[in-house]
Write an enzyme that holds these catalytic residues in place. Structure first.
Site, short mmCIF file in Angstrom:
data_model
loop_
_atom_site.label_atom_id
_atom_site.label_comp_id
_atom_site.label_asym_id
_atom_site.label_seq_id
_atom_site.Cartn_x
_atom_site.Cartn_y
_atom_site.Cartn_z
N HIS A 145 -28.91 -31.17 -4.23
CA HIS A 145 -27.95 -32.18 -3.75
C HIS A 145 -28.39 -32.83 -2.45
O HIS A 145 -27.65 -33.58 -1.84
CB HIS A 145 -26.58 -31.48 -3.57
CG HIS A 145 -25.43 -32.40 -3.45
ND1 HIS A 145 -24.62 -32.45 -2.34
CD2 HIS A 145 -24.93 -33.32 -4.31
CE1 HIS A 145 -23.67 -33.34 -2.50
NE2 HIS A 145 -23.83 -33.89 -3.68
N LYS A 147 -30.39 -35.28 0.23
CA LYS A 147 -30.82 -36.68 0.30
C LYS A 147 -31.67 -36.83 1.55
O LYS A 147 -31.14 -36.93 2.66
CB LYS A 147 -29.63 -37.63 0.37
CG LYS A 147 -28.70 -37.58 -0.85
CD LYS A 147 -27.51 -36.72 -0.59
CE LYS A 147 -26.53 -36.77 -1.78
NZ LYS A 147 -25.51 -35.72 -1.67
N ASP A 152 -43.83 -41.81 7.18
CA ASP A 152 -44.95 -41.53 8.08
C ASP A 152 -44.74 -40.28 8.93
O ASP A 152 -45.38 -40.11 9.98
CB ASP A 152 -45.22 -42.73 9.00
CG ASP A 152 -45.79 -43.93 8.24
OD1 ASP A 152 -46.41 -43.70 7.19
OD2 ASP A 152 -45.62 -45.07 8.70
N HIS A 317 -16.31 -40.21 0.85
CA HIS A 317 -17.35 -39.29 0.38
C HIS A 317 -18.06 -38.61 1.56
O HIS A 317 -19.09 -37.95 1.40
CB HIS A 317 -18.37 -40.07 -0.46
CG HIS A 317 -19.30 -39.22 -1.26
ND1 HIS A 317 -20.65 -39.12 -0.97
CD2 HIS A 317 -19.10 -38.43 -2.35
CE1 HIS A 317 -21.24 -38.32 -1.84
NE2 HIS A 317 -20.33 -37.89 -2.69
N LYS A 319 -19.11 -36.09 4.65
CA LYS A 319 -19.20 -34.62 4.77
C LYS A 319 -19.38 -34.31 6.25
O LYS A 319 -20.47 -34.49 6.80
CB LYS A 319 -20.38 -34.08 3.97
CG LYS A 319 -20.35 -34.46 2.47
CD LYS A 319 -21.57 -35.26 2.14
CE LYS A 319 -21.71 -35.70 0.70
NZ LYS A 319 -20.72 -35.49 -0.27
N ASP A 324 -13.98 -27.81 17.96
CA ASP A 324 -13.71 -27.84 19.40
C ASP A 324 -14.41 -29.01 20.11
O ASP A 324 -14.63 -28.96 21.33
CB ASP A 324 -14.16 -26.52 20.06
CG ASP A 324 -13.29 -25.34 19.62
OD1 ASP A 324 -12.11 -25.57 19.33
OD2 ASP A 324 -13.82 -24.22 19.58
#
Length: 399
Positions: A145, A147, A152, A317, A319, A324
């Site tokens: 999952h 990405k 370079d 979508h 995440k 704190d």
């Protein structure tokens, strides 16, 4: 009647065999996984929350590549944006740039043989990761999952966006698409490069990890952080440790809220310590059952004083977890059992106050276009919702 009993018997046997396959596969995977620990690094971050801003920047960096391009995505669709993306890779490979493209076998099922052959003819090194193996049912559930894009060995990207027109608000059902992705330069690029090459080695059996050309000297950046890779193991430990050490506030933004028993226990214990928990979830789900699966957990936390919002301005979508206002976790994992126990994920823990302040500002805007969940709404669901919630409990380990 006899035929009916045979059918029921066959179905029960199939369910039993799938269950055994899943349990065995999980045990085998846990024994094989080796935890990789990266040190604290200092890098620079640029945040993207809109695909219309991310893709032009990413595509331009790909055009500027001079030596090598390494890319891993869970999903690359077969549409106009994906075509533009793949054409850049083909053109750079034809110009003599090393180009490696690694895609999840199921997540990128739209990349047919014709497209793959065209990439290879142009000189792109292409591979699938996580092809189904024995045990079959379990391996079908384990997805890469992550990405990751590295250009370079100096510029990298990681986060929640995949490649496709859905992510530039072209999906009529889910648009506009809201996500969190970032561009990283500095010391942390080396760790992302290593993770890509580890996955490349698993998929192709070609080990490039010792080649220094992929690890140029890196400048120090302004933000202290740590890269944490997980492979269906260890993410639960990371999340539990974070929650356990939270003293005042905890924010969780996720498209799917289906925590494990252990994590849920830590969340409830945090509430007992008077930690204020805030959740941001989507209004519209992009997969069946995931919304209803979250309701039992939301009820429990709302009764303990948590606040939960559902995003109304399209599909959320993102995440992110912030504790704190001192540590922010962003990356690829969702707050669900699939990311915790099955998928290969990647988390970046960032400690830089200015980054956290910027993310808090983005989150505040997202909450401003969201609606608050109420206990009254969650405790008096429609009959259809009750049924879907019951079904979701059965399939929770796969959600």
């Amino acid at each position: 009647m006899y035929t009916f009993l045979i059918i029921i018997g066959v179905l029960l046997l199939l369910i039993f065999l799938l269950y055994i396959d899943f349990i065995v596969g999980k045990a085998i995977t846990k024994r094989k996984v080796t935890r990789r620990n990266y040190p604290f690094r200092e890098s620079n971050f640029q945040i993207f929350n809109d695909g219309k801003d991310l893709f032009p920047d990413l595509f331009q960096e790909l055009e500027n590549a001079e030596k090598h391009i390494h890319i891993l995505f869970y999903t690359v669709k077969a549409d106009t944006i994906s075509t533009q993306f793949l054409e850049i890779l083909e053109r750079k490979a034809q110009d003599g740039i090393e180009v490696r493209l690694l895609l999840d076998y199921l997540g990128s099922f739209q990349i047919r043989k014709k497209i793959r052959n065209k990439l290879k003819e142009a000189g792109v090194e292409f591979a699938y990761c996580n092809k189904p193996t024995l045990p079959f049912f379990y391996s079908l559930q384990v997805r890469n999952h992550r990405k990751i894009s590295i250009i370079d060995g100096k510029v990298s990207y990681v986060g929640g966006f995949n490649i496709g027109k859905d992510y530039i608000h072209a999906n009529l059902k889910l648009s506009p698409w809201r996500d969190y992705h970032f561009k990283l330069t500095g010391e942390g690029v080396d760790d992302l490069q290593r993770e890509f090459l580890f996955d490349w080695t698993d998929a192709t059996k070609t080990n490039l990890l010792q080649n220094p050309i992929y690890f140029p000297e890196q400048p120090k950046g302004n933000a202290r952080h740590q890269i944490i890779p997980t492979q269906g193991v260890y993410l639960e430990d990371v999340l539990c440790g974070l929650i356990r050490n939270t003293r005042k506030t905890l924010f969780i933004g996720t498209p799917y809220f289906i925590p494990s028993k252990r994590i849920m226990k830590e969340l409830c214990m945090a509430q007992d310590r008077n930690v204020t928990i805030t959740l941001l979830l989507p209004t519209k789900p992009d997969h069946i059952l995931v919304k209803e699966a979250s309701f039992p957990y939301l009820r429990t936390l709302l009764k303990g004083g948590a606040r939960a919002y559902h995003y109304k301005h399209g599909f959320f979508h993102g995440k992110i977890i912030t504790a704190d206002d001192e540590i922010c976790l962003v990356g690829t994992p969702n707050f669900d059992k699939r990311s915790i126990f099955l998928n290969h994920e990647l988390v970046c823990c960032i400690f830089e106050p200015s980054f956290i302040t910027e993310m808090n500002s983005i989150v505040a805007k997202d909450i401003a276009v969201s609606e608050k969940y109420t206990l009254q709404y969650l405790e008096k669901p429609k009959p259809k919702t009750v049924l879907l919630e019951w079904i979701a409990r059965i399939f929770a380990p796969l959600l």
